[in-house]
Motif scaffolding. Structure first.
Motif, PDB file in Angstrom:
ATOM      1  N   THR A  58       0.848  -1.200   0.000  1.00 21.44           N
ATOM      2  CA  THR A  58       0.000   0.000   0.000  1.00 21.44           C
ATOM      3  C   THR A  58       0.877   1.241   0.000  1.00 21.44           C
ATOM      4  OG1 THR A  58      -1.799  -1.114   1.173  1.00 21.44           O
ATOM      5  CG2 THR A  58      -1.774   1.297   1.255  1.00 21.44           C
ATOM      6  N   GLN A  93      -5.530   9.451  -8.772  1.00 21.54           N
ATOM      7  CA  GLN A  93      -5.703   8.132  -9.376  1.00 21.54           C
ATOM      8  C   GLN A  93      -7.126   7.617  -9.120  1.00 21.54           C
ATOM      9  OE1 GLN A  93      -3.199   6.710 -11.359  1.00 21.54           O
ATOM     10  NE2 GLN A  93      -2.472   8.801 -10.994  1.00 21.54           N
ATOM     11  N   PRO A  94      -7.722   6.938 -10.105  1.00 22.63           N
ATOM     12  CA  PRO A  94      -9.104   6.466  -9.932  1.00 22.63           C
ATOM     13  C   PRO A  94      -9.312   5.555  -8.726  1.00 22.63           C
ATOM     14  CG  PRO A  94      -8.402   6.281 -12.224  1.00 22.63           C
ATOM     15  CD  PRO A  94      -7.190   6.639 -11.435  1.00 22.63           C
ATOM     16  N   THR A  95      -8.274   4.809  -8.348  1.00 22.68           N
ATOM     17  CA  THR A  95      -8.432   3.861  -7.239  1.00 22.68           C
ATOM     18  C   THR A  95      -7.989   4.448  -5.894  1.00 22.68           C
ATOM     19  OG1 THR A  95      -6.230   2.933  -7.685  1.00 22.68           O
ATOM     20  CG2 THR A  95      -8.123   1.869  -8.753  1.00 22.68           C
ATOM     21  N   ILE A 109      -3.195   4.129  -2.203  1.00 18.31           N
ATOM     22  CA  ILE A 109      -3.517   3.113  -3.199  1.00 18.31           C
ATOM     23  C   ILE A 109      -3.042   1.773  -2.648  1.00 18.31           C
ATOM     24  CG2 ILE A 109      -3.086   2.267  -5.540  1.00 18.31           C
ATOM     25  CD1 ILE A 109      -2.432   5.147  -6.345  1.00 18.31           C
TER      26      ILE A 109
END
Length: 257
Positions: A58, A93-95, A109
């Motif tokens: 992570t 970032q999308p995530t 992330i």
């Protein structure tokens, strides 16, 4: 003199020298100018970090917002201020998952990034803050291209935990945009300077002890160096320092000993 260039292979080797491994959970503050020109730009940096920690790891970055108190904080849209290009690249970032603290938020992330939305969004430091949860969850603090004095915010968490005399908890009001898009006022607890005199932190004593104990990974960069340490080790070192001397992390001046 030509500017040094750093490519993806050199970054991966740098992270390996620091002791970053597959599955690690890392809180990263980056001073990328220390690497000169990075071939491929910020995408190369994030890719090197994600390759080093792998899909089980992570990556968390600081996305702090220090703007005017009357500007609503929107976790989905408010940019960080002064945290650098890596922090902003990760944040969008999308995530990415971002915590809800209107000043000291983080974005992450990876499989353990969800802890950022379990923290207490009404405080900057202290029990159940972002930094406190990351310590309990086994995160490391990776200072990429810099030492403790350039972004080791966890040591402010330790100042709060040890109730140093030159800071105090205050309550300030902030506007926070909720998931429904509505801005609401929250009372936010912030560990601020206690007096009018400027306090200049010096985190080198903690860094020196960590190096002497062998719990600090260090690697040279073209124009500086990077360090890597577990938050549990840093917590232990800082707590011992501040227990012996509550001003151990304050720079010495002519009138302060």
């Amino acid at each position: 003199m030509p500017i040094a260039k750093t490519d993806a292979s050199a970054l991966r080797q740098h992270l390996e020298e620091l002791g970053v491994r597959t599955g690690d959970k890392v809180l990263v503050h980056a001073r990328l100018i220390s690497f000169g020109e990075i071939i491929g730009g910020i995408e190369t940096v994030q890719a090197a970090l994600m390759d080093a920690i792998g899909p089980q790891g992570t990556l968390v970055v600081p996305t702090y917002t220090f703007g005017p108190g009357d500007v609503p904080f929107d976790p989905d849209r408010s940019p960080s201020s002064g945290m650098g290009t890596l922090a902003e690249h990760v944040r969008v970032q999308p995530t990415a998952i971002r915590s809800l603290s209107p000043i000291h938020s983080h974005a992450g992330i990876g499989p353990d990034a969800g802890l950022l939305q379990r923290s207490d969004a009404t405080l900057s430091f202290g029990p159940n803050s972002d930094l406190d949860l990351m310590r309990w969850e086994g995160f490391q603090m990776l200072q990429l291209g810099c030492g403790f004095n350039e972004g080791a915010t966890f040591l402010h968490q330790m100042e709060a935990e040890c109730a140093v005399p030159y800071r105090k908890e205050i309550v300030i009001q902030r506007q926070v945009v909720g998931a429904d898009g509505i801005s609401r006022q929250v009372d936010y607890r912030y560990f601020a300077r206690a007096g009018d005199d400027p306090v200049i932190n010096d985190f080198n004593p903690a860094e020196d002890i960590a190096m002497a104990e062998g719990v600090l990974g260090r690697a040279e960069a073209p124009y500086g160096y990077s360090v890597n340490i577990s938050l549990s080790d840093l917590h232990r070192i800082a707590k011992a320092l501040l227990s012996r001397n509550p001003t151990a992390l304050v720079a010495k001046t002519d009138d302060r000993t």
